[in-house]
Design a protein around this motif. Structure first.
Motif, PDB file in Angstrom:
ATOM      1  N   VAL A   1       0.701  -1.117   0.034  1.00 39.59           N
ATOM      2  CA  VAL A   1       0.077   0.047   0.105  1.00 39.59           C
ATOM      3  C   VAL A   1       0.924   1.324   0.039  1.00 39.59           C
ATOM      4  O   VAL A   1       0.424   2.295  -0.622  1.00 39.59           O
ATOM      5  N   PHE A   2       1.849   1.084   0.836  1.00 38.75           N
ATOM      6  CA  PHE A   2       2.905   2.424   0.805  1.00 38.75           C
ATOM      7  C   PHE A   2       3.400   2.745  -0.506  1.00 38.75           C
ATOM      8  O   PHE A   2       3.282   3.878  -1.083  1.00 38.75           O
ATOM      9  N   ALA A   3       3.823   1.529  -1.301  1.00 40.01           N
ATOM     10  CA  ALA A   3       4.366   1.608  -2.553  1.00 40.01           C
ATOM     11  C   ALA A   3       3.448   2.300  -3.464  1.00 40.01           C
ATOM     12  O   ALA A   3       3.614   3.012  -4.377  1.00 40.01           O
ATOM     13  N   ASP A   4       2.317   1.707  -3.441  1.00 40.39           N
ATOM     14  CA  ASP A   4       1.048   2.087  -4.401  1.00 40.39           C
ATOM     15  C   ASP A   4       0.700   3.558  -4.200  1.00 40.39           C
ATOM     16  O   ASP A   4       0.503   4.272  -5.153  1.00 40.39           O
ATOM     17  N   ILE A   5       0.926   4.218  -2.707  1.00 40.08           N
ATOM     18  CA  ILE A   5       0.450   5.441  -2.580  1.00 40.08           C
ATOM     19  C   ILE A   5       1.545   6.433  -3.089  1.00 40.08           C
ATOM     20  O   ILE A   5       1.299   7.398  -4.132  1.00 40.08           O
ATOM     21  N   MET A   6       2.668   5.986  -3.049  1.00 36.81           N
ATOM     22  CA  MET A   6       3.615   6.894  -3.914  1.00 36.81           C
ATOM     23  C   MET A   6       3.822   6.676  -5.280  1.00 36.81           C
ATOM     24  O   MET A   6       3.960   7.776  -5.980  1.00 36.81           O
ATOM     25  N   ASN A   7       3.521   5.422  -5.806  1.00 32.02           N
ATOM     26  CA  ASN A   7       3.406   5.304  -7.436  1.00 32.02           C
ATOM     27  C   ASN A   7       2.112   6.199  -7.937  1.00 32.02           C
ATOM     28  O   ASN A   7       2.090   6.709  -8.954  1.00 32.02           O
ATOM     29  N   GLY A   8       1.030   6.056  -7.023  1.00 34.83           N
ATOM     30  CA  GLY A   8       0.031   6.675  -7.514  1.00 34.83           C
ATOM     31  C   GLY A   8       0.015   8.378  -7.750  1.00 34.83           C
ATOM     32  O   GLY A   8      -0.068   8.899  -8.512  1.00 34.83           O
ATOM     33  N   PHE A   9       0.355   8.631  -6.496  1.00 27.35           N
ATOM     34  CA  PHE A   9       0.400  10.236  -6.285  1.00 27.35           C
ATOM     35  C   PHE A   9       1.792  10.737  -7.104  1.00 27.35           C
ATOM     36  O   PHE A   9       1.406  11.731  -7.678  1.00 27.35           O
ATOM     37  N   LEU A  10       2.804  10.425  -6.939  1.00 28.91           N
ATOM     38  CA  LEU A  10       4.129  11.052  -7.483  1.00 28.91           C
ATOM     39  C   LEU A  10       4.161  10.581  -8.663  1.00 28.91           C
ATOM     40  O   LEU A  10       4.671  11.455  -9.625  1.00 28.91           O
TER      41      LEU A  10
ATOM     42  N   GLN B   1       4.938   2.111 -11.982  1.00 26.13           N
ATOM     43  CA  GLN B   1       5.371   1.338 -10.877  1.00 26.13           C
ATOM     44  C   GLN B   1       6.962   1.517 -10.775  1.00 26.13           C
ATOM     45  O   GLN B   1       7.870   0.615 -11.100  1.00 26.13           O
ATOM     46  N   VAL B   2       7.117   2.629 -10.038  1.00 24.32           N
ATOM     47  CA  VAL B   2       8.560   3.026  -9.854  1.00 24.32           C
ATOM     48  C   VAL B   2       8.953   2.582  -8.463  1.00 24.32           C
ATOM     49  O   VAL B   2      10.187   1.946  -8.351  1.00 24.32           O
ATOM     50  N   VAL B   3       8.423   2.638  -7.585  1.00 25.09           N
ATOM     51  CA  VAL B   3       8.641   2.058  -6.161  1.00 25.09           C
ATOM     52  C   VAL B   3       8.167   0.673  -5.968  1.00 25.09           C
ATOM     53  O   VAL B   3       6.929   0.453  -6.080  1.00 25.09           O
ATOM     54  N   SER B   4       9.131  -0.252  -5.570  1.00 27.12           N
ATOM     55  CA  SER B   4       8.737  -1.461  -5.511  1.00 27.12           C
ATOM     56  C   SER B   4       8.602  -1.629  -4.003  1.00 27.12           C
ATOM     57  O   SER B   4       9.396  -1.156  -2.980  1.00 27.12           O
ATOM     58  N   PRO B   5       7.406  -2.458  -3.423  1.00 28.63           N
ATOM     59  CA  PRO B   5       7.501  -2.916  -1.916  1.00 28.63           C
ATOM     60  C   PRO B   5       8.493  -3.429  -1.368  1.00 28.63           C
ATOM     61  O   PRO B   5       9.016  -3.322  -0.194  1.00 28.63           O
ATOM     62  N   ASP B   6       9.438  -4.284  -2.326  1.00 27.76           N
ATOM     63  CA  ASP B   6      10.636  -4.885  -1.805  1.00 27.76           C
ATOM     64  C   ASP B   6      11.568  -3.921  -1.234  1.00 27.76           C
ATOM     65  O   ASP B   6      12.619  -4.428  -0.696  1.00 27.76           O
TER      66      ASP B   6
ATOM     67  N   ARG C   1      27.023  10.425   2.904  1.00 24.93           N
ATOM     68  CA  ARG C   1      26.162  10.975   1.857  1.00 24.93           C
ATOM     69  C   ARG C   1      24.786  11.252   2.422  1.00 24.93           C
ATOM     70  O   ARG C   1      24.202  10.544   3.534  1.00 24.93           O
ATOM     71  N   ALA C   2      24.165  12.414   2.157  1.00 26.11           N
ATOM     72  CA  ALA C   2      22.723  12.549   2.661  1.00 26.11           C
ATOM     73  C   ALA C   2      21.649  12.316   1.800  1.00 26.11           C
ATOM     74  O   ALA C   2      21.967  12.244   0.340  1.00 26.11           O
ATOM     75  N   TYR C   3      20.533  12.060   2.114  1.00 23.27           N
ATOM     76  CA  TYR C   3      19.380  11.559   1.127  1.00 23.27           C
ATOM     77  C   TYR C   3      18.184  12.365   1.505  1.00 23.27           C
ATOM     78  O   TYR C   3      18.139  12.916   2.561  1.00 23.27           O
ATOM     79  N   PRO C   4      17.437  12.627   0.597  1.00 26.64           N
ATOM     80  CA  PRO C   4      16.111  13.465   0.477  1.00 26.64           C
ATOM     81  C   PRO C   4      15.097  12.986   1.555  1.00 26.64           C
ATOM     82  O   PRO C   4      14.924  11.832   1.375  1.00 26.64           O
ATOM     83  N   VAL C   5      14.302  13.600   2.082  1.00 28.27           N
ATOM     84  CA  VAL C   5      13.038  13.455   2.906  1.00 28.27           C
ATOM     85  C   VAL C   5      12.046  14.076   2.242  1.00 28.27           C
ATOM     86  O   VAL C   5      11.829  15.228   1.756  1.00 28.27           O
ATOM     87  N   ILE C   6      10.921  13.169   1.955  1.00 25.67           N
ATOM     88  CA  ILE C   6       9.852  13.821   1.250  1.00 25.67           C
ATOM     89  C   ILE C   6       8.555  13.562   2.061  1.00 25.67           C
ATOM     90  O   ILE C   6       8.402  12.286   2.737  1.00 25.67           O
ATOM     91  N   THR C   7       7.941  14.414   2.198  1.00 24.57           N
ATOM     92  CA  THR C   7       6.404  14.066   3.054  1.00 24.57           C
ATOM     93  C   THR C   7       5.187  14.259   1.956  1.00 24.57           C
ATOM     94  O   THR C   7       5.176  15.318   1.006  1.00 24.57           O
ATOM     95  N   LEU C   8       4.110  13.447   1.981  1.00 25.98           N
ATOM     96  CA  LEU C   8       3.147  13.319   1.265  1.00 25.98           C
ATOM     97  C   LEU C   8       2.104  13.679   2.239  1.00 25.98           C
ATOM     98  O   LEU C   8       1.643  12.770   3.247  1.00 25.98           O
TER      99      LEU C   8
ATOM    100  N   TRP D   1      -4.811   4.819 -11.124  1.00 32.89           N
ATOM    101  CA  TRP D   1      -3.258   4.840 -10.706  1.00 32.89           C
ATOM    102  C   TRP D   1      -3.205   3.925  -9.703  1.00 32.89           C
ATOM    103  O   TRP D   1      -2.021   3.567  -9.331  1.00 32.89           O
ATOM    104  N   PHE D   2      -4.078   3.627  -8.751  1.00 31.03           N
ATOM    105  CA  PHE D   2      -3.824   2.977  -7.589  1.00 31.03           C
ATOM    106  C   PHE D   2      -4.121   1.451  -7.649  1.00 31.03           C
ATOM    107  O   PHE D   2      -5.295   1.344  -8.063  1.00 31.03           O
ATOM    108  N   LYS D   3      -3.498   0.653  -7.375  1.00 28.84           N
ATOM    109  CA  LYS D   3      -3.638  -0.896  -7.382  1.00 28.84           C
ATOM    110  C   LYS D   3      -3.768  -1.524  -6.299  1.00 28.84           C
ATOM    111  O   LYS D   3      -4.562  -2.624  -6.165  1.00 28.84           O
ATOM    112  N   SER D   4      -3.482  -1.055  -5.095  1.00 25.27           N
ATOM    113  CA  SER D   4      -3.607  -1.769  -3.789  1.00 25.27           C
ATOM    114  C   SER D   4      -5.165  -1.398  -3.204  1.00 25.27           C
ATOM    115  O   SER D   4      -5.953  -0.764  -4.041  1.00 25.27           O
ATOM    116  N   ASP D   5      -5.416  -1.614  -2.029  1.00 25.72           N
ATOM    117  CA  ASP D   5      -6.667  -1.544  -1.303  1.00 25.72           C
ATOM    118  C   ASP D   5      -6.689  -0.037  -1.312  1.00 25.72           C
ATOM    119  O   ASP D   5      -8.022   0.336  -1.007  1.00 25.72           O
TER     120      ASP D   5
END
Length: 293
Positions: free
Chosen positions: A17-26, A31-36, A109-116, A166-170
């Motif tokens: 679901v988390f991956a699906d929310i990111m893939n759907g909205f962003l 299917q860019v983000v994989s649950p794995d 190395r620093a990585y980005p923080v993203i809030t939805l 856009w959304f495939k999960s529940d």
């Protein structure tokens, strides 16, 4: 409040679901983000105010990793009501995520923080997404104040019907519900099977402030075959009728309201006055009939 927070977190905490929310909205369903690639993160931070130590925590946060390296830290915030000072709250969450990196002696190395921010209101978000717009800044100081933008505010109910795909999960059932309610004030459920029944209905209960969604979980758990939103709605409506009967539900009164509404010549106020009930009672009966039609 604690039960509400848990209800908001439990569905999105599933990796699919988390991956699906990111893939759907962003990424609009790509299917860019994989649950794995997702790893749970404890995104708690402390701050001191009025001499006391306080703790803040996002609704759900995960790391997106590739080859054991963190690519992104992503967090969700569920909003059932618009909040004027949301940019202040978000900058606190994001700042805590960056500060944790700054304090990590092993990081190179620093990585980005993203809030939805997922907003489930049926009215448009009325406030600015810019920090400087919600601050009371003296004119002479405006050139020196850094701005901060809530880039990822998503108004769930204001998606187009075709964007629900856009959304495939529940999570798609949640999106579909709010989109339909905004457009028609009605809801025609899907016959597709729900994977995370308990979590989906608990989230629906929180977001709609309708405890019947959670009340029917035990009934649906007895169903041997897959559960879908048609099953859910049937049981939700039956639970509403049961509660109405327990509170002195009058079948004749219900039928009288339906008949008078069907004639089309009487206002809800007229019907309420004629039957000696409240306008709210008339509207509840109207909603029940619309849901069953």
């Amino acid at each position: 409040m604690a039960e509400k927070d848990i209800g908001e977190k439990i569905l999105a905490d599933y990796d699919d679901v988390f991956a699906d929310i990111m893939n759907g909205f962003l990424f609009h369903g790509e299917q860019v983000v994989s649950p794995d690639d997702l790893v749970n993160a404890k995104d708690k931070s402390q701050y001191k105010a009025n001499g006391k130590l306080h703790e803040q925590e996002r609704d759900v946060t995960k790391f997106l990793k590739k080859d054991n390296l963190t690519v992104v830290m992503a967090g969700f915030e569920h909003q059932t009501k618009a909040e004027k000072f949301m940019p202040l709250r978000q900058i606190g969450y994001d700042g805590a995520g960056y500060r944790a990196q700054l304090l990590d002696k092993n990081i190179n190395r620093a990585y980005p923080v993203i809030t939805l921010v997922l907003y489930f209101g049926l009215k448009p978000w009325p406030y600015s997404q810019h920090l400087t717009d919600v601050l009371d800044i003296p004119e002479s100081y405006k050139p020196f104040v850094s701005d901060y933008e809530m880039k990822n505010l998503f108004q769930v109910a204001f998606l187009k019907p075709e964007q629900v795909k856009w959304f495939k999960s529940d999570f798609r059932y949640v999106v579909d519900y709010f989109v339909q309610k905004r457009l028609t004030d009605d809801y025609k459920p899907s016959a597709e099977t729900i994977d995370h029944v308990d979590a989906t209905l608990k989230l629906m209960s929180v977001l709609t402030d309708d405890e019947r969604f959670e009340d029917v979980i035990a009934d649906l758990s007895k169903k041997k075959e897959g559960v879908n939103m048609c099953d859910v709605l049937d049981r939700v409506e039956n639970r509403g009728i049961e509660k109405g009967m327990a509170q002195g539900y009058d079948k004749a009164q219900h039928e009288a309201v339906v008949r008078m509404l069907g004639i089309g010549k009487f206002s809800k106020e007229d019907i309420a006055a004629a039957l000696g009930i409240t306008v709210d009672a008339v509207e509840r009966i109207e909603q029940q009939e619309m849901s069953l039609s």
